[in-house]
Design an enzyme around this catalytic site. Structure first.
Site, PDB file in Angstrom:
ATOM      1  N   ASN A  69     -23.356  -0.558  68.904  1.00 23.26           N
ATOM      2  CA  ASN A  69     -24.409  -1.321  69.595  1.00 23.26           C
ATOM      3  C   ASN A  69     -24.006  -1.791  70.989  1.00 23.26           C
ATOM      4  O   ASN A  69     -24.854  -1.905  71.872  1.00 23.26           O
ATOM      5  CB  ASN A  69     -24.917  -2.481  68.724  1.00 23.26           C
ATOM      6  N   LYS A 120     -10.729   3.427  68.568  1.00 25.14           N
ATOM      7  CA  LYS A 120     -11.654   4.368  67.919  1.00 25.14           C
ATOM      8  C   LYS A 120     -13.090   3.916  68.153  1.00 25.14           C
ATOM      9  O   LYS A 120     -13.556   2.947  67.576  1.00 25.14           O
ATOM     10  CB  LYS A 120     -11.422   4.428  66.402  1.00 25.14           C
ATOM     11  N   PRO A 121     -13.818   4.616  69.038  1.00 21.29           N
ATOM     12  CA  PRO A 121     -15.232   4.281  69.238  1.00 21.29           C
ATOM     13  C   PRO A 121     -16.061   4.747  68.045  1.00 21.29           C
ATOM     14  O   PRO A 121     -15.640   5.623  67.287  1.00 21.29           O
ATOM     15  CB  PRO A 121     -15.619   5.085  70.482  1.00 21.29           C
ATOM     16  N   ALA A 122     -17.260   4.186  67.894  1.00 24.44           N
ATOM     17  CA  ALA A 122     -18.178   4.614  66.829  1.00 24.44           C
ATOM     18  C   ALA A 122     -18.614   6.061  67.089  1.00 24.44           C
ATOM     19  O   ALA A 122     -18.789   6.467  68.238  1.00 24.44           O
ATOM     20  CB  ALA A 122     -19.386   3.697  66.798  1.00 24.44           C
ATOM     21  N   SER A 123     -18.822   6.805  66.019  1.00 26.79           N
ATOM     22  CA  SER A 123     -19.151   8.234  66.183  1.00 26.79           C
ATOM     23  C   SER A 123     -20.512   8.454  66.847  1.00 26.79           C
ATOM     24  O   SER A 123     -20.725   9.467  67.507  1.00 26.79           O
ATOM     25  CB  SER A 123     -19.122   8.932  64.823  1.00 26.79           C
ATOM     26  N   SER A 141     -19.451  -4.145  60.704  1.00 23.84           N
ATOM     27  CA  SER A 141     -20.085  -4.807  59.562  1.00 23.84           C
ATOM     28  C   SER A 141     -19.080  -5.634  58.759  1.00 23.84           C
ATOM     29  O   SER A 141     -17.885  -5.337  58.742  1.00 23.84           O
ATOM     30  CB  SER A 141     -20.710  -3.750  58.653  1.00 23.84           C
ATOM     31  N   GLU A 160     -14.832  -9.331  64.236  1.00 27.06           N
ATOM     32  CA  GLU A 160     -16.159  -9.767  64.689  1.00 27.06           C
ATOM     33  C   GLU A 160     -17.148  -9.066  63.792  1.00 27.06           C
ATOM     34  O   GLU A 160     -17.428  -7.887  63.971  1.00 27.06           O
ATOM     35  CB  GLU A 160     -16.393  -9.360  66.153  1.00 27.06           C
ATOM     36  N   LEU A 161     -17.679  -9.786  62.810  1.00 30.38           N
ATOM     37  CA  LEU A 161     -18.461  -9.127  61.758  1.00 30.38           C
ATOM     38  C   LEU A 161     -19.952  -9.481  61.851  1.00 30.38           C
ATOM     39  O   LEU A 161     -20.429  -9.902  62.894  1.00 30.38           O
ATOM     40  CB  LEU A 161     -17.850  -9.485  60.394  1.00 30.38           C
ATOM     41  N   CYS A 176     -25.217  -8.420  66.863  1.00 28.01           N
ATOM     42  CA  CYS A 176     -24.790  -9.312  65.774  1.00 28.01           C
ATOM     43  C   CYS A 176     -25.195 -10.764  66.058  1.00 28.01           C
ATOM     44  O   CYS A 176     -25.150 -11.592  65.154  1.00 28.01           O
ATOM     45  CB  CYS A 176     -23.293  -9.191  65.538  1.00 28.01           C
ATOM     46  N   GLU A 208     -28.772  -9.134  57.271  1.00 29.14           N
ATOM     47  CA  GLU A 208     -28.980  -8.886  58.698  1.00 29.14           C
ATOM     48  C   GLU A 208     -30.070  -7.814  58.876  1.00 29.14           C
ATOM     49  O   GLU A 208     -29.994  -6.747  58.270  1.00 29.14           O
ATOM     50  CB  GLU A 208     -27.642  -8.393  59.270  1.00 29.14           C
TER      51      GLU A 208
HETATM   52  P1  ADP Z   1     -22.132  -0.559  61.975  1.00 32.90           P
HETATM   53  O1  ADP Z   1     -23.070  -0.867  60.876  1.00 32.90           O
HETATM   54  O2  ADP Z   1     -22.236  -1.445  63.176  1.00 32.90           O
HETATM   55  O3  ADP Z   1     -22.018   0.917  62.300  1.00 32.90           O
HETATM   56  P2  ADP Z   1     -19.604  -0.270  60.699  1.00 32.90           P
HETATM   57  O4  ADP Z   1     -18.759  -1.358  60.169  1.00 32.90           O
HETATM   58  O5  ADP Z   1     -20.123   0.763  59.753  1.00 32.90           O
HETATM   59  O6  ADP Z   1     -20.750  -1.020  61.468  1.00 32.90           O
HETATM   60  O7  ADP Z   1     -18.863   0.521  61.853  1.00 32.90           O
HETATM   61  C1  ADP Z   1     -18.188  -0.118  62.904  1.00 32.90           C
HETATM   62  C2  ADP Z   1     -17.014   0.742  63.306  1.00 32.90           C
HETATM   63  O8  ADP Z   1     -16.132   0.838  62.208  1.00 32.90           O
HETATM   64  C3  ADP Z   1     -17.384   2.172  63.678  1.00 32.90           C
HETATM   65  O9  ADP Z   1     -16.517   2.613  64.702  1.00 32.90           O
HETATM   66  C4  ADP Z   1     -17.113   2.905  62.408  1.00 32.90           C
HETATM   67  O10 ADP Z   1     -16.870   4.278  62.639  1.00 32.90           O
HETATM   68  C5  ADP Z   1     -15.876   2.195  61.916  1.00 32.90           C
HETATM   69  N1  ADP Z   1     -15.612   2.346  60.477  1.00 32.90           N
HETATM   70  C6  ADP Z   1     -16.496   2.572  59.487  1.00 32.90           C
HETATM   71  N2  ADP Z   1     -15.856   2.685  58.313  1.00 32.90           N
HETATM   72  C7  ADP Z   1     -14.538   2.517  58.554  1.00 32.90           C
HETATM   73  C8  ADP Z   1     -13.339   2.515  57.744  1.00 32.90           C
HETATM   74  N3  ADP Z   1     -13.367   2.719  56.425  1.00 32.90           N
HETATM   75  N4  ADP Z   1     -12.159   2.299  58.370  1.00 32.90           N
HETATM   76  C9  ADP Z   1     -12.112   2.078  59.688  1.00 32.90           C
HETATM   77  N5  ADP Z   1     -13.180   2.084  60.483  1.00 32.90           N
HETATM   78  C10 ADP Z   1     -14.383   2.286  59.939  1.00 32.90           C
END
Ligand code: ADP
Length: 505
Positions: A177, A200-203, A254, A275-276, A309, A406
């Site tokens: 986000n 590690k950025p989000a995919s 999350s 930061e959850l 968030c 949420e």
């Molecule tokens: P969102 O709902 O905001 O995508 P996530 O917690 O699923 O939140 O993802 C936030 C980040 O954490 C992303 O970069 C995601 O790829 C990563 N992530 C998800 N699962 C895992 C895991 N098991 N270990 C480490 N990183 C993870």
């Protein structure tokens, strides 16, 4: 309502120069990973597709890396740590200032890249790049004040010193986000303190993170200091958590995944900052300034299509002002311009994915089945894809799904309340504790709210509280640790105490 229009950001806005792009995203679209100073692909050559959520069009691919590549990145970061952690502070500060300038010089292509992969309106994307740069500048300044202590000793022959040292290699995991500014809040303090980083950025949104890697390399950060790895969250996260060389993990995402990472951190006793999730209440009292409350409601609810968030999850509105507030919120919500974030004037882009849309649909169905009334919106937008109509719903009650979960979408759920105590009790009735907002002109009540709201961030008569100078972070299951403020550096520094004895001899 865009972030960049906020007075908190006007300082940075003034520094942004818009310029035509020379080529696609100013050469900042990187399709490889940065590991040990080299741009490389996954060991097995596999990739992940990155789509533009507004059009569904393929933007490009990124490497689908896993455990092996992450181990290499950790090794590179550990090797680089030896020199980086002992480098002159002035050298690190100089590089951070260059990075700050590079971010602002490239604001336009970075913002366009961010909008292309994430969907948010361009004005919000520009604001995100600007505040990211501001975090880098803040930590470059703040590290110069990261003082230790000389403590009075109990005996004359001793001197007691408290000194501060970088924690080591940092693993940084960021969400989709705010793919740029969340990295800034982690890279800034880590690099300033003398730590090296594996990020590690989000995919869904990897390009903004990879662009940070490119800029860090361009301005001269040494090889291995900043490493950016994309691919399987499970494999990369697993390798980061398993490595004894990674001494700290900073995560934004999350609560569910945060709990997994906290458990995994136990084996090597890593420091963690989390930061959850949030479930922000927005309380409007009868004595509120209605214009201000509507302005704050729009910012806190609809920024990034409700996908932050700190977005308002529950509006609690006192009976005397309820109907007027709802009527004004309806008008303002209906006036929002929905469209592709890259088009002029767009205020609401698409949601990030189909799962996000389905969650909002399910929450609306749950609420209406339990008696809620849709005032405006309520369904997918005629534009198709993951566009959703900004929605207002009244008659919300505590048994509805969004009371405890949420929403993460453009849905305003309005609860009615009669007395202050009831609003505070309802606001606190969640395991989350990130952001809370309240509108009132009663100064006594403001301090009661400060005492009683179980939230890490409290906005009184404002819907936007984030600023580099203040600590951002949640209570309860919303996390631990702070980002920004002087506190934002603490998590990246270890404290050592040294006792020098025998000084009389
Ligand atoms: P969102 O709902 O905001 O995508 P996530 O917690 O699923 O939140 O993802 C936030 C980040 O954490 C992303 O970069 C995601 O790829 C990563 N992530 C998800 N699962 C895992 C895991 N098991 N270990 C480490 N990183 C993870």
């Amino acid at each position: 309502m865009q972030a960049v229009d906020d007075p908190l950001l006007s300082d940075f806005q003034a520094q942004i120069t818009e310029r035509p792009l020379m080529n696609s995203f100013g050469g900042l679209l990187q399709t490889s990973n940065l590991i040990g100073g080299k741009w490389r692909d996954a060991n097995d050559g596999t990739t992940i597709d990155v789509l533009n959520p507004a059009s569904g069009v393929l933007l490009g691919t990124v490497p689908n890396c896993g455990e092996g590549e992450t181990r290499l990145a950790i090794e590179a970061a550990a090797e680089a740590f030896a020199d980086w952690s002992r480098s002159n502070m002035s050298f690190r500060v100089g590089l951070l200032h260059k990075l700050h300038d590079a971010l602002l010089d490239n604001c336009e292509p970075l913002a366009q890249l961010l909008t292309a992969e994430q969907g948010k309106p361009l004005a919000e994307a520009r604001g995100e790049i600007a505040i990211g740069a501001a975090y880098i500048r803040w930590f470059a300044e703040e590290v110069r004040r990261a003082k230790g202590e000389i403590v009075p000793a109990p005996t004359a022959d001793r001197r007691l010193m408290v000194t501060r040292h970088p924690v080591g290699v940092v693993g940084a995991i960021t969400p989709w986000n705010f793919p740029s500014s969340m990295l800034a809040r982690k890279l800034g303090p880590a690099l300033a303190a003398g730590c090296t980083v594996v990020a590690k950025p989000a995919s869904a949104t990897p390009y903004s993170g990879l662009a940070w890697g490119k800029l860090c390399q361009d301005v001269g950060f040494p090889e291995g200091v900043v490493n950016i790895v994309t691919g399987s969250a499970h494999a990369i996260g697993g390798a980061i958590m398993a490595s004894p060389d990674v001494r700290k993990v900073t995560f934004t995402g999350s609560t569910e995944i945060g709990k997994v990472l906290i458990r995994q951190s136990a084996d090597s006793v890593k420091k963690v900052s989390m930061e959850l999730g949030g479930n922000a209440p927005f309380i409007v009292f009868d004595d509120a300034d209605l214009d201000a409350a509507i302005e704050g409601a729009m910012i806190s609810k609809y920024r990034n299509m409700g996908q932050t968030c700190v977005c308002t999850n529950r509006f609690y509105v006192q009976a005397g002002i309820h109907d007027k507030f709802v009527a004004r919120l309806k008008d303002a919500t209906e006036a929002l311009k929905v469209g592709d974030g890259s088009e002029d004037g767009t205020q609401q882009g698409p949601m990030i994915d189909e799962a996000g849309v389905k969650k909002v649909e399910a929450m609306i169905a749950d609420a209406t089945a339990k008696g809620a009334h849709i005032v405006t919106g309520g369904k997918r937008h005629a534009k198709g894809g993951t566009f959703f109509e900004p929605t207002v719903l009244t008659g919300a009650t505590s048994d509805m799904q969004f009371a405890t979960e949420e929403i993460f979408g453009p849905l305003s759920a309005v609860f009615r309340f009669e007395v202050e105590d009831a609003a505070i009790t309802a606001a606190n009735a969640t395991e989350f504790g990130l952001a809370a907002y309240a509108y009132t002109r009663d100064i006594g009540r403001v301090f009661r709210l400060n005492d009683q709201l179980e939230y890490g961030l409290i906005g009184i008569n404002t819907g936007l509280v984030t600023t580099v100078e203040a600590p951002f972070g949640g209570l309860k299951e919303s996390g631990m640790g702070k980002e920004g403020g002087s506190q934002g550096l603490d998590d990246y520094l270890e404290t050592k105490y040294m006792c020098v004895a025998g000084l009389d001899g």
